[in-house]
Write an enzyme that holds these catalytic residues in place. Structure first.
Site, PDB file in Angstrom:
ATOM      1  N   LYS A  69      52.482  76.561  45.894  1.00  0.00           N
ATOM      2  CA  LYS A  69      52.787  76.631  47.321  1.00  0.00           C
ATOM      3  C   LYS A  69      52.497  77.998  47.957  1.00  0.00           C
ATOM      4  O   LYS A  69      52.183  78.064  49.136  1.00  0.00           O
ATOM      5  CB  LYS A  69      54.255  76.267  47.577  1.00  0.00           C
ATOM      6  N   ILE A 222      70.353  69.391  48.888  1.00  0.00           N
ATOM      7  CA  ILE A 222      68.957  68.950  48.848  1.00  0.00           C
ATOM      8  C   ILE A 222      68.596  68.322  47.498  1.00  0.00           C
ATOM      9  O   ILE A 222      67.531  67.746  47.340  1.00  0.00           O
ATOM     10  CB  ILE A 222      67.961  70.053  49.262  1.00  0.00           C
TER      11      ILE A 222
END
Ligand code: ATR
Length: 277
Positions: A69, A222
């Site tokens: 990423k 999350i």
């Protein structure tokens, strides 16, 4: 249909357990598109070569996951404002002018939060975020941009919290509390978010007392394996609004699909069931 297949995919290492193919293939079918979503497993040292191959295969774009990423940013011709601020790209769109890096994790994080807290104002008091990794970066940036007065970062490694706080200083107030003082950090918060891997299947539990968390505060985890983590279960039992992590995963995929195919897809129960199965 012309017989032309629009190619998209996911690059990461590993990528085998990703839920992204399920999500994008579901929407490809729903929108009757001639398209594919393929997995590109590539070690860090092969990133440039694999991206080169993807471009040679005329991909319309791709998702990016761990560990690429950050490193994929250098290969992009443009970066959107969110990718630049968060320091990570999770979606790339390719056109004749080049490779365009985007970050849709912030949208996924916030959209899930907004949809689950329509009756709660989480911007009227500080938010507490556990963790300082990539997911915490998206959460801190998203919350500060949506008007949360300040964010309290609580992380095991102080240096990572400090570096995140410094990177986000331009967007609002970020305070740091040591990991050992996490229980007390919850006093006065409107929102608690767990972005660490603690509580995930196969990981250690999250050792956190909720006794100082105000009654009106919402709790967002999350982690989505299990969907109802121990943190969420305990928050629910105390009467807090709880937000599961599956929505973030689903919502971050929507702007990526739109960037490649021009349609903003929706999430329905069948898709949710498919991803959780
Ligand atoms: P992601 O990019 O998905 O957020 P990550 O960068 O690996 O993942 O971040 C994981 C977070 O969980 C980190 O904040 C990590 O704390 P450190 O910065 O100290 O490594 C946190 N974490 C993982 N295991 C932990 C543990 N046993 N106790 C406390 N925090 C933990």
């Amino acid at each position: 249909m012309s017989g032309v297949v629009i190619k998209t995919g996911l690059i990461g290492h590993p990528v085998g357990h990703s839920k992204s193919p399920l999500i994008h293939e579901y929407w490809i079918k729903q929108h009757n598109l001639s398209a594919s979503y393929d997995l590109y497993d590539c070690a860090p040292e092969n990133l440039e070569g694999t991206v080169h191959r993807m471009r040679a295969e005329h991909l319309r774009g791709f998702n990016v996951t761990i560990p690429h990423k950050q490193s994929v940013m250098a290969l992009c011709d443009t970066l959107d404002e969110t990718a630049r601020a968060v320091g990570a790209v999770n979606t790339v769109r390719i056109d004749e002018s080049g490779m365009h890096g985007m970050n849709t994790d912030v949208f996924g994080f916030l959209e899930n939060l907004r949809r689950c807290t329509r009756d709660i104002d989480y911007t009227n008091a500080p938010a507490v975020i556990l963790g300082a990794g990539g997911a915490a970066r998206a959460a801190v940036y998203g919350l500060l941009k949506s008007g949360v007065p300040s964010v309290t970062l609580v992380n095991r490694s102080l240096d990572k919290a400090e570096s995140l706080a410094a990177d986000m200083a331009a967007y609002g107030a970020v305070k740091i509390t040591p990991w050992e003082k996490r229980d007390r950090a919850l006093a006065g918060a409107s929102l608690l978010v767990n972005t660490t891997s603690l509580g995930m299947l196969g990981q250690p539990p999250l050792d956190l007392s909720l006794e100082h968390l105000p009654e009106a505060a919402a709790v967002y985890d999350i982690v989505y394996t299990p969907l109802m983590t121990d943190l969420l279960q305990r928050a629910h039992d105390r009467g807090h609004k709880t937000i599961t992590g599956i929505g973030m995963l689903l919502h971050q995929a929507r702007p990526a699909f739109q960037a490649w195919f021009g349609v903003m897809p929706d999430i329905d129960e069948a898709l949710e069931r498919l991803v959780l199965s």
